[in-house]
Design a protein around this motif. Structure first.
Motif, PDB file in Angstrom:
ATOM      1  N   HIS A 118     -12.614   2.879  -1.859  1.00  0.00           N
ATOM      2  CA  HIS A 118     -12.470   1.467  -2.234  1.00  0.00           C
ATOM      3  C   HIS A 118     -13.841   0.820  -2.398  1.00  0.00           C
ATOM      4  N   GLU A 168      -3.536   3.282  -9.757  1.00  0.00           N
ATOM      5  CA  GLU A 168      -4.775   3.725  -9.126  1.00  0.00           C
ATOM      6  C   GLU A 168      -4.921   5.240  -9.044  1.00  0.00           C
ATOM      7  N   GLU A 197     -10.655   0.701 -10.625  1.00  0.00           N
ATOM      8  CA  GLU A 197     -10.579   0.023  -9.334  1.00  0.00           C
ATOM      9  C   GLU A 197     -11.135   0.856  -8.190  1.00  0.00           C
ATOM     10  N   SER A 198     -11.678   2.028  -8.496  1.00  0.00           N
ATOM     11  CA  SER A 198     -12.093   2.952  -7.450  1.00  0.00           C
ATOM     12  C   SER A 198     -13.469   3.535  -7.739  1.00  0.00           C
ATOM     13  N   THR A 255      -8.476   6.841  -2.247  1.00  0.00           N
ATOM     14  CA  THR A 255      -9.432   6.223  -3.149  1.00  0.00           C
ATOM     15  C   THR A 255     -10.603   5.674  -2.334  1.00  0.00           C
ATOM     16  N   GLY A 272      -2.365  -2.895  -3.425  1.00  0.00           N
ATOM     17  CA  GLY A 272      -2.909  -4.122  -3.968  1.00  0.00           C
ATOM     18  C   GLY A 272      -1.925  -5.272  -3.996  1.00  0.00           C
ATOM     19  N   THR A 308       0.858  -1.188   0.000  1.00  0.00           N
ATOM     20  CA  THR A 308       0.000   0.000   0.000  1.00  0.00           C
ATOM     21  C   THR A 308       0.888   1.230   0.000  1.00  0.00           C
TER      22      THR A 308
END
Length: 181
Positions: free
Chosen positions: A67, A98, A147-148, A65, A78, A51
């Motif tokens: 999540h 990200e 992904e967000s 972000t 990730g 992270t």
């Protein structure tokens, strides 16, 4: 050197800043010793992840972000991928993917360790999270990824309540390292 061997060497040489993180450091090392696949998502008992808290160039803001699975504002991070050369590489790759920000500068680390429940293998498993900090270039625009749910800059002192203490700790430590060096 394999990613697993590199992770073991990194954690062996890392001085944990708290007693709780020293316990985690030892648990992570035990997990690496017990599981050939400890670096990969396929490891059902848990797997190492990375992270990264991304701070603005001046250390005043943090990029978080929203999540989709956790439903919380978190730093980027990730899973390891087979092409990753090190946990540092995982941390930087995930942060760039990200955030959409090229030119992130990874700070020396790791800065923290965290173990948390995730849903990679129902009903749950664990991320054994090795945490880093990075600094964004001045005047950059973050770009939300698939992904967000959302991606926003927050003042470091105003991390949303819909976050967690691990995020706050990582942001504090990232800011300290940025300001000290």
């Amino acid at each position: 050197m394999s990613l697993r061997t590199g992770a073991r060497d990194l954690l062996t040489g890392w001085a944990a800043p708290t007693a709780e993180e020293e316990i985690l450091r030892k648990e992570f090392l035990d997990h690496l010793d017990a599981n050939e696949d400890a670096m990969w998502r396929e490891c059902v008992s848990g797997h190492l992840t990375a992270t990264t808290a991304v701070l603005s160039h001046d250390g005043e803001r943090v990029l978080l972000t929203l999540h989709p699975k956790a439903g919380m504002w978190l730093p980027m991070g990730g899973h390891c991928e087979r092409a990753d050369a090190s946990l540092e590489a995982v941390a930087l790759r995930e942060a760039v993917e990200e955030s959409g920000i090229a030119g992130l500068r990874l700070l020396p680390g790791p800065l923290a360790l965290d173990r948390h429940v995730v849903w990679c293998h129902p009903p749950h498993t664990y991320h054994l999270d090795v945490e880093y900090g990075a600094v964004a270039p001045a005047d950059v625009e973050a770009v939300i990824s698939a992904e967000s749910l959302d991606l926003r800059w927050f003042p470091v002192e105003e991390i949303p309540q819909l976050s967690d203490e691990a995020t706050r700790r990582l942001v504090r430590r990232t800011r300290e390292v940025l300001r000290s060096g």
